[in-house]
Design a protein around this motif. Sequence first.
Motif, PDB file in Angstrom:
ATOM      1  N   LEU A  15      24.479 -17.640   5.831  1.00  0.00           N
ATOM      2  CA  LEU A  15      24.979 -16.352   5.709  1.00  0.00           C
ATOM      3  C   LEU A  15      25.823 -16.319   4.452  1.00  0.00           C
ATOM      4  O   LEU A  15      26.031 -15.139   3.785  1.00  0.00           O
ATOM      5  CB  LEU A  15      25.725 -15.906   6.788  1.00  0.00           C
ATOM      6  CG  LEU A  15      24.880 -15.826   8.188  1.00  0.00           C
ATOM      7  CD1 LEU A  15      25.819 -15.098   9.332  1.00  0.00           C
ATOM      8  CD2 LEU A  15      23.879 -14.775   8.080  1.00  0.00           C
ATOM      9  N   ASN A  16      26.591 -17.348   4.277  1.00  0.00           N
ATOM     10  CA  ASN A  16      27.417 -17.348   3.041  1.00  0.00           C
ATOM     11  C   ASN A  16      26.888 -17.519   1.862  1.00  0.00           C
ATOM     12  O   ASN A  16      26.960 -16.745   0.779  1.00  0.00           O
ATOM     13  CB  ASN A  16      28.190 -18.826   3.147  1.00  0.00           C
ATOM     14  CG  ASN A  16      29.063 -19.282   2.174  1.00  0.00           C
ATOM     15  OD1 ASN A  16      29.823 -18.361   1.497  1.00  0.00           O
ATOM     16  ND2 ASN A  16      29.002 -20.358   1.440  1.00  0.00           N
ATOM     17  N   THR A  17      25.387 -18.302   1.817  1.00  0.00           N
ATOM     18  CA  THR A  17      24.482 -18.168   0.692  1.00  0.00           C
ATOM     19  C   THR A  17      24.167 -16.805   0.364  1.00  0.00           C
ATOM     20  O   THR A  17      24.147 -16.336  -0.558  1.00  0.00           O
ATOM     21  CB  THR A  17      23.378 -18.945   0.865  1.00  0.00           C
ATOM     22  OG1 THR A  17      23.944 -20.285   1.238  1.00  0.00           O
ATOM     23  CG2 THR A  17      22.569 -18.863  -0.273  1.00  0.00           C
ATOM     24  N   ALA A  18      23.615 -15.900   1.368  1.00  0.00           N
ATOM     25  CA  ALA A  18      23.308 -14.513   1.411  1.00  0.00           C
ATOM     26  C   ALA A  18      24.352 -13.693   0.724  1.00  0.00           C
ATOM     27  O   ALA A  18      24.016 -12.947  -0.184  1.00  0.00           O
ATOM     28  CB  ALA A  18      22.838 -13.979   2.719  1.00  0.00           C
ATOM     29  N   ARG A  19      25.698 -13.666   1.270  1.00  0.00           N
ATOM     30  CA  ARG A  19      26.781 -12.976   0.870  1.00  0.00           C
ATOM     31  C   ARG A  19      27.036 -13.378  -0.631  1.00  0.00           C
ATOM     32  O   ARG A  19      27.434 -12.409  -1.501  1.00  0.00           O
ATOM     33  CB  ARG A  19      27.930 -13.294   1.545  1.00  0.00           C
ATOM     34  CG  ARG A  19      27.815 -12.862   3.013  1.00  0.00           C
ATOM     35  CD  ARG A  19      29.083 -12.877   3.926  1.00  0.00           C
ATOM     36  NE  ARG A  19      28.795 -12.482   5.406  1.00  0.00           N
ATOM     37  CZ  ARG A  19      28.956 -13.481   6.325  1.00  0.00           C
ATOM     38  NH1 ARG A  19      29.108 -14.821   5.815  1.00  0.00           N
ATOM     39  NH2 ARG A  19      28.604 -13.211   7.547  1.00  0.00           N
ATOM     40  N   SER A  20      27.148 -14.735  -1.064  1.00  0.00           N
ATOM     41  CA  SER A  20      26.979 -15.079  -2.366  1.00  0.00           C
ATOM     42  C   SER A  20      26.186 -14.321  -3.443  1.00  0.00           C
ATOM     43  O   SER A  20      26.509 -14.211  -4.617  1.00  0.00           O
ATOM     44  CB  SER A  20      27.245 -16.445  -2.664  1.00  0.00           C
ATOM     45  OG  SER A  20      28.105 -17.207  -1.696  1.00  0.00           O
ATOM     46  N   LEU A  21      25.231 -13.985  -3.009  1.00  0.00           N
ATOM     47  CA  LEU A  21      24.002 -13.333  -3.727  1.00  0.00           C
ATOM     48  C   LEU A  21      24.006 -11.928  -3.714  1.00  0.00           C
ATOM     49  O   LEU A  21      23.256 -11.164  -4.207  1.00  0.00           O
ATOM     50  CB  LEU A  21      22.652 -13.955  -3.314  1.00  0.00           C
ATOM     51  CG  LEU A  21      22.291 -15.347  -3.583  1.00  0.00           C
ATOM     52  CD1 LEU A  21      20.971 -15.744  -3.116  1.00  0.00           C
ATOM     53  CD2 LEU A  21      22.251 -15.486  -5.060  1.00  0.00           C
ATOM     54  N   GLY A  22      24.993 -11.395  -2.861  1.00  0.00           N
ATOM     55  CA  GLY A  22      25.375  -9.967  -2.944  1.00  0.00           C
ATOM     56  C   GLY A  22      24.680  -9.303  -1.736  1.00  0.00           C
ATOM     57  O   GLY A  22      24.503  -8.131  -1.718  1.00  0.00           O
ATOM     58  N   LEU A  23      24.091  -9.885  -0.571  1.00  0.00           N
ATOM     59  CA  LEU A  23      23.365  -9.486   0.503  1.00  0.00           C
ATOM     60  C   LEU A  23      24.572  -9.107   1.646  1.00  0.00           C
ATOM     61  O   LEU A  23      25.605  -9.725   1.664  1.00  0.00           O
ATOM     62  CB  LEU A  23      22.463 -10.333   0.953  1.00  0.00           C
ATOM     63  CG  LEU A  23      21.259 -10.465   0.072  1.00  0.00           C
ATOM     64  CD1 LEU A  23      20.400 -11.676   0.566  1.00  0.00           C
ATOM     65  CD2 LEU A  23      20.326  -9.194  -0.200  1.00  0.00           C
ATOM     66  N   GLN A  24      24.350  -8.025   2.424  1.00  0.00           N
ATOM     67  CA  GLN A  24      25.132  -7.802   3.578  1.00  0.00           C
ATOM     68  C   GLN A  24      24.569  -8.500   4.771  1.00  0.00           C
ATOM     69  O   GLN A  24      23.447  -8.756   5.100  1.00  0.00           O
ATOM     70  CB  GLN A  24      25.162  -6.447   4.016  1.00  0.00           C
ATOM     71  CG  GLN A  24      25.922  -6.040   5.279  1.00  0.00           C
ATOM     72  CD  GLN A  24      25.745  -4.758   5.904  1.00  0.00           C
ATOM     73  OE1 GLN A  24      25.343  -3.856   5.020  1.00  0.00           O
ATOM     74  NE2 GLN A  24      26.220  -4.303   7.063  1.00  0.00           N
ATOM     75  N   ALA A  25      25.450  -9.554   5.224  1.00  0.00           N
ATOM     76  CA  ALA A  25      24.899 -10.723   6.230  1.00  0.00           C
ATOM     77  C   ALA A  25      26.586 -10.915   7.123  1.00  0.00           C
ATOM     78  O   ALA A  25      27.318 -10.843   6.669  1.00  0.00           O
ATOM     79  CB  ALA A  25      24.546 -11.843   5.618  1.00  0.00           C
TER      80      ALA A  25
END
Length: 428
Positions: A418-428
């Motif tokens: 989830l941290n990787t996803a949020r770092s890429l601008g995704l809602q997670a």
Amino acid sequence: LIRFHSFLISVVNLQMMSLTRTLIRLRGTLQSASRPRCKQTSFGSKRWQHTVPEAATCNWQLLDDCFELSYGGLVMHFDYVWLRDHCRSASCYNSKTNQRNLDTASVELGIRPAKTRVDEEKLFITWPDGHVTRYNLAWLVENSYEGQKRSAMQPRILWNSEIYTKAKVPSASWEKFMSCDEELKRFLRDFLLYGISFVEDVPATMDATEIVTQRVSLIRETMYGRMWNFTSDFSRGDTAYTKLALDRHTDTSYFQEPCGIQVFHCLRHEGTGGRTLLVDGFYAADKVLQQSPENFELLSRVPIKHEYIENLGTHRNHMIGIGPVLNVYPWNNEVYMIRYNNYDRAVINTVPHEVVQRWYVAHRQLTAELRKPENELWVKLKPGKVLFIDNWRVLHGRESFTGLRQLCGCYLTRDDVLNTARSLGLQA
């Protein structure tokens, strides 16, 4: 003639200046009319504030125990202590570290604003000690209980076999996945939406499998090791290490915090059968919620034990995980984890007698939904095709098989995915 020509030019210039001043005044009037502004109206002993025009309607009032705000079609209530505690001024909040400076214990529990006003898109509160707190109204909407109640923590698409097949979700390509952040972002977006994702053309080795998983997250080491590589040799005390069919289940239900992500890569299969079964547990849970809210509530409230006992060779393990079958966020009833494993469910001794029968009825309804053929997605894993599964959402199983079948894989830490996803601008 020269003097007359000059006179005409002067007249034209004066008219142009007058017209320009008129346009400026008109523009200012239009801008003023388009900006929200507050006016005070009295209704008995209450003070109401109205922000116009209608497109940006904002009404608020000071109640005895909270601040009531109506904005963006939502009526919200904020405790006065909450408003003081969440102040984002420089003395209360460090915007560089995104950490709090204010000591919550220093805030008077009976605090009330000395002054309050709303100006355009902001709320201004002056406290008894003179400290001023400013909030964007949009921020209050996003962070209010009422706002959270009507929004999902994580966007998702619930699916059965037909829905997922028609979506034609693309697999990621190994080379592009490893080198391009946009490809990684697209992969994670699909993973968050559906709970499964694939990477194709990965070299059929355990080393390459480890590399592709580390692109997404940290590997979670368990008693099975960091990376596992197994066949049907029954080298561990688990049915997965056989050629038998496996019914749908989530892994590590006997962990207090089950592993978040599971990765499978079939390195070799010389035989028949062995297809992988995938079922969206959230889709089934939503069906139970729609048909029998009382059964959904029971499955999300009653704690059940799952247990893993291994005494084989040098392996000695005894794991116990306790939690409800469905884990939900209490403010919006959103399911965030399903813990379903009929193989590893322990003795039911955490449920009072008068609830046991009702629990079995609710569990049977969920099981029936999970076992409907239309909810089953069957996938044939092959060398080069790596499958990522959200183990908190998607149940997996397999059909029986013949011959040599070698799989490798691992578990990933959910927080880091989830941290990787949020770092890429995704809602997670």
